[in-house]
Design a protein around this motif. Structure first.
Motif, short mmCIF file in Angstrom:
data_model
loop_
_atom_site.label_atom_id
_atom_site.label_comp_id
_atom_site.label_asym_id
_atom_site.label_seq_id
_atom_site.Cartn_x
_atom_site.Cartn_y
_atom_site.Cartn_z
N ALA A 87 8.69 11.18 -2.72
CA ALA A 87 8.60 12.33 -3.64
C ALA A 87 8.41 11.86 -5.08
O ALA A 87 7.60 12.44 -5.83
CB ALA A 87 9.85 13.19 -3.50
N ALA A 88 9.12 10.79 -5.46
CA ALA A 88 8.98 10.26 -6.82
C ALA A 88 7.55 9.77 -7.07
O ALA A 88 6.99 9.96 -8.16
CB ALA A 88 9.98 9.12 -7.04
N SER A 89 6.94 9.19 -6.05
CA SER A 89 5.56 8.71 -6.18
C SER A 89 4.60 9.88 -6.38
O SER A 89 3.68 9.81 -7.21
CB SER A 89 5.14 7.93 -4.93
N LEU A 90 4.83 10.94 -5.62
CA LEU A 90 3.98 12.13 -5.75
C LEU A 90 4.10 12.75 -7.14
O LEU A 90 3.08 13.13 -7.75
CB LEU A 90 4.41 13.17 -4.71
N ILE A 91 5.34 12.87 -7.60
CA ILE A 91 5.56 13.44 -8.94
C ILE A 91 4.91 12.55 -10.00
O ILE A 91 4.31 13.04 -10.97
CB ILE A 91 7.08 13.62 -9.19
N ALA A 92 5.02 11.24 -9.81
CA ALA A 92 4.40 10.30 -10.76
C ALA A 92 2.90 10.54 -10.83
O ALA A 92 2.31 10.61 -11.92
CB ALA A 92 4.70 8.86 -10.33
N LEU A 93 2.27 10.69 -9.66
CA LEU A 93 0.82 10.88 -9.63
C LEU A 93 0.43 12.24 -10.24
O LEU A 93 -0.57 12.36 -10.94
CB LEU A 93 0.30 10.75 -8.19
N LYS A 94 1.27 13.22 -9.96
CA LYS A 94 0.98 14.55 -10.53
C LYS A 94 1.12 14.52 -12.06
O LYS A 94 0.30 15.13 -12.77
CB LYS A 94 1.94 15.59 -9.94
N ALA A 95 2.13 13.80 -12.55
CA ALA A 95 2.31 13.69 -14.00
C ALA A 95 1.09 13.03 -14.64
O ALA A 95 0.63 13.43 -15.72
CB ALA A 95 3.58 12.89 -14.32
N ILE A 96 0.55 12.03 -13.96
CA ILE A 96 -0.66 11.35 -14.47
C ILE A 96 -1.83 12.34 -14.51
O ILE A 96 -2.54 12.45 -15.51
CB ILE A 96 -0.99 10.12 -13.58
N LYS A 97 -1.98 13.06 -13.42
CA LYS A 97 -3.09 14.03 -13.34
C LYS A 97 -2.94 15.13 -14.39
O LYS A 97 -3.89 15.44 -15.12
CB LYS A 97 -3.12 14.63 -11.94
N ASP A 98 -1.73 15.69 -14.48
CA ASP A 98 -1.49 16.79 -15.42
C ASP A 98 -1.62 16.35 -16.88
O ASP A 98 -1.85 17.16 -17.77
CB ASP A 98 -0.10 17.40 -15.20
N SER A 99 -1.44 15.05 -17.11
CA SER A 99 -1.60 14.54 -18.48
C SER A 99 -3.06 14.31 -18.82
O SER A 99 -3.38 13.85 -19.92
CB SER A 99 -0.82 13.23 -18.65
N GLY A 100 -3.92 14.55 -17.85
CA GLY A 100 -5.35 14.37 -18.09
C GLY A 100 -5.77 12.91 -18.16
O GLY A 100 -6.84 12.59 -18.69
N ILE A 101 -4.92 12.02 -17.63
CA ILE A 101 -5.29 10.60 -17.63
C ILE A 101 -6.32 10.36 -16.54
O ILE A 101 -6.12 10.74 -15.38
CB ILE A 101 -4.04 9.71 -17.37
N ARG A 102 -7.43 9.75 -16.94
CA ARG A 102 -8.49 9.49 -15.95
C ARG A 102 -8.31 8.09 -15.38
O ARG A 102 -8.07 7.14 -16.10
CB ARG A 102 -9.86 9.63 -16.60
N LEU A 103 -8.41 8.01 -14.06
CA LEU A 103 -8.23 6.71 -13.40
C LEU A 103 -9.58 6.24 -12.88
O LEU A 103 -10.27 6.98 -12.17
CB LEU A 103 -7.24 6.84 -12.24
N ASN A 104 -9.94 4.98 -13.24
CA ASN A 104 -11.22 4.46 -12.74
C ASN A 104 -11.05 3.64 -11.45
O ASN A 104 -11.93 2.94 -11.02
CB ASN A 104 -11.94 3.65 -13.81
#
Ligand SMILES: [Zn+2]
Length: 455
Positions: free
Chosen positions: A121-138
Motif C-alpha cells: 500500500a505504501a508503494s502504491l501511495i508513493a506512486l500516486k503521490a508522484i503522479k499527482d505531483s505531475g512528476i514525469r518519469l522517463n
C-alpha cells in the motif's frame, strides 16, 4: 523531495484505508481453491489491489492470478517495486481480529500489515503521490503484486517463464533497512545410504530434527547391542536407556535457524559422535563414521571441504537438519549456504563427492543461487543515499544468510520496510504496522523511485 513528502503526509488516511482493504481479505495459500492457482482469497486480494490501482488511474495487468501489476511512466526501461499479497496463516494468540485491520494507538493490527500488504500500500501511495505531483518519469515504474512469496515464489517463476519483463533495477520492500545487497546461496539436499550390512550391533531406528533449515534440538537412535553392552562414560547431553531389550540413545542440542548454525548445537551430530564409539560393522559403520567424522557438530562444512569465507557474508553455514533411519538405510537432510562472493561450483560438488564417495545416494537437491550487488553499483548507491537522507543512519548495506523475495526476479534487492531496532512482528500473532513507519516507508519508496528513474 520536500513536496512529495508533504503530499504523502496528506495522504495518510488514504494509505491506512488501502492497507485495510488488503488486510481484510484473507489471502492464505489454498492451492487451486476456487479454481485459482493460490486460492480464492489470494486471487480476491490481487483483484482488490488492481482495483485500487485503477481508482488511482494506473493501468493494470492480472497475469492469470499468479501475480499482477500496475505501471506509471514512459520509456523502454522498467523499474520494479516487488511486493506480495499472500500471507502466512494467522495462528493463535491474537488480541485483535487478524483480518479486520483495527487501528489502535497509531498502529494497524492484522495479518499482513507489515508483511507485506502495508509496504505494498505504501508503494502504491508513493506512486500516486508522484503522479499527482505531475512528476514525469522517463522510465516505467511497475509495482508488482506477487501472490506466492510465503510458500516458494512460484508466482515469480511463472512471471519469468511467461514473458514477464525483467526490470533494469528495483527493490522489494519485504526485508529490512538499510538494504540487503547480499544473500547467501542456499542448497537443500537429502542423501541416503543403505545400512543393511549389520553385525552384532545394529541400528534399528533413528529420528532427529524437524526441518532442514533448523538445527536439531533432539535426536535419538534405537540400537541392538549384545547382552554385555555397557554404555560407558557418556558425553555431555547424551543419555542411554534400555528399551524392550534394545537401547535408546538420546542426544540433546540447541535449535536455531540454519542461517547461523554456530549459535546452536546439533543433536544429530552429537548422536553420531557417540554412535561412532560403538563397534558397528559393514555399511552401518561406514555411514556412522562418515557422519561423525565429516560433519559431527561442525557448522561450516569444514571437513567436507565446503567452508568458504568472505568478509561480506562470513563462512559457509552448514546444517544437518534431519536424520532418519528405519534400520535399512540412513537418510540425512542438509541445508547449507555459501558466501555471496563465492560460487556454487566451489561448494556443492565437494559435498556431493564426499557423500557419493562413501556410498550415499543423492535423493533430493535444490539450489537457490546467491544474490550479490556490490556497493559500487548504482542500485545500491541510490537506495543507500535515499535511506541515509531520510534516517540519518550511516550504517552500510548488509549481507544475510537467509533468502528474501529479491531472489525471485533479477536486478532487485530487499529494501525496507523494517527499520533497525524495530520490533519483529511478521508471522507472529498481533502483527502490526505503525502508521508513522508506514508513512516513512511511503516517503522513502517515493524518493527511491524518483532516484532510480533519475528525475
Ligand atoms: Zn514477506
Amino acid at each position: 523531495m520536500v513536496k512529495l513528502d508533504d503530499k504523502i503526509e496528506a495522504m495518510q488516511d488514504e494509505l491506512v484505508s488501502a492497507v485495510q482493504r488488503l488486510v481484510r481479505i484473507k489471502s492464505v495459500e489454498d492451492i487451486g481453491g476456487g479454481g485459482k492457482p493460490y486460492g480464492k482469497g489470494v486471487a480476491d486480494c490481487l483483484a482488490e489491489a488492481l482495483k485500487m490501482c485503477g481508482e488511482m488511474g494506473f493501468p493494470t495487468v492480472n497475469m492469470d492470478d499468479q501475480c499482477g501489476w500496475c505501471e506509471y511512466g514512459e520509456g523502454d526501461e522498467m523499474i520494479a517495486v516487488l511486493g506480495h499479497l499472500d500471507v502466512v496463516p494467522e495462528g493463535e494468540g491474537w488480541n485483535y481480529p487478524p483480518y479486520e485491520a483495527v487501528v489502535s494507538d497509531g498502529r494497524i493490527y492484522g495479518r499482513g500489515t507489515i508483511d507485506d500488504k502495508g509496504p505494498v500500500a505504501a508503494s502504491l501511495i508513493a506512486l500516486k503521490a508522484i503522479k499527482d505531483s505531475g512528476i514525469r518519469l522517463n522510465k516505467r515504474v511497475r509495482i508488482i503484486f506477487g501472490c506466492n512469496e510465503e510458500t516458494g515464489a512460484a508466482d515469480m517463476k511463472y512471471y519469468l517463464a511467461n514473458g514477464g519483463e525483467i526490470p533494469v533495477m528495483g527493490f522489494t520492500p519485504d526485508g529490512e533497512y538499510p538494504l540487503i545487497n547480499g544473500e547467501k546461496g542456499i542448497i537443500n539436499e537429502t542423501y541416503e545410504k543403505d545400512i543393511s550390512d549389520n553385525g552384532e550391533y545394529a541400528i534399528l531406528h533413528i529420528d532427529g530434527g524437524v526441518a532442514g533449515n533448523v538445527t536439531p534440538r533432539y535426536a535419538e537412535a534405537l540400537i541392538k547391542a549384545p547382552k554385555d553392552f555397557i554404555p560407558g562414560n557418556l558425553p555431555e547431553k547424551i543419555t542411554v536407556s534400555g528399551k524392550d531389550g534394545n537401547w535408546l540413545i538420546a542426544a540433546e542440542g540447541v535449535a536455531v535457524h540454519a542461517q547461523h548454525p554456530e549459535k546452536g548445537e546439533n543433536a544429530i551430530g552429537r548422536l553420531f559422535l557417540y554412535l561412532d564409539t560403538l563397534p558397528f560393522e559393514g555399511s552401518t559403520k561406514e555411514a556412522v563414521s562418515f557422519i561423525a567424522g565429516k560433519i559431527g557438530m561442525e557448522t561450516h562444512g569444514e571437513r567436507l571441504g565446503c567452508d568458504l569465507y568472505d568478509e561480506i557474508s562470513g563462512h559457509t553455514s552448514f546444517n544437518m537438519g534431519v536424520c532418519s533411519s528405519d534400520g535399512k538405510a540412513i537418510s540425512v537432510k542438509l541445508n547449507y549456504r555459501y558466501p555471496v562472493t563465492h560460487e556454487y561450483e566451489e561448494c556443492q560438488p565437494l559435498v556431493e563427492k564426499a557423500f557419493t564417495g562413501n556410498g550415499w545416494e543423492q535423493k533430493a537437491h535444490q539450489h537457490k543461487p546467491k544474490l550479490y550487488i556490490s556497493e559500487e553499483e548504482e542500485l545500491v548507491k541510490s537506495l543507500m543515499r535515499v535511506y541515509r537522507e531520510y534516517t540519518g543512519d550511516t550504517s552500510g548495506p548488509k549481507s544475510i544468510g537467509g533468502g528474501t523475495y529479491a531472489k525471485a526476479i533479477p536486478n532487485i534487492l530487499a529494501y525496507g520496510p523494517i527499520f533497525p531496532g524495530d520490533e519483529v512482528v511478521e508471522h507472529m500473532p498481533n502483527e502490526y504496522v505503525s502508521i508513522d513507519r508506514l508513512v516513512e516507508n511511503a516517503k522513502i519508496i517515493a524518493a527511491a523511485i524518483t532516484e532510480l528513474v533519475g528525475v
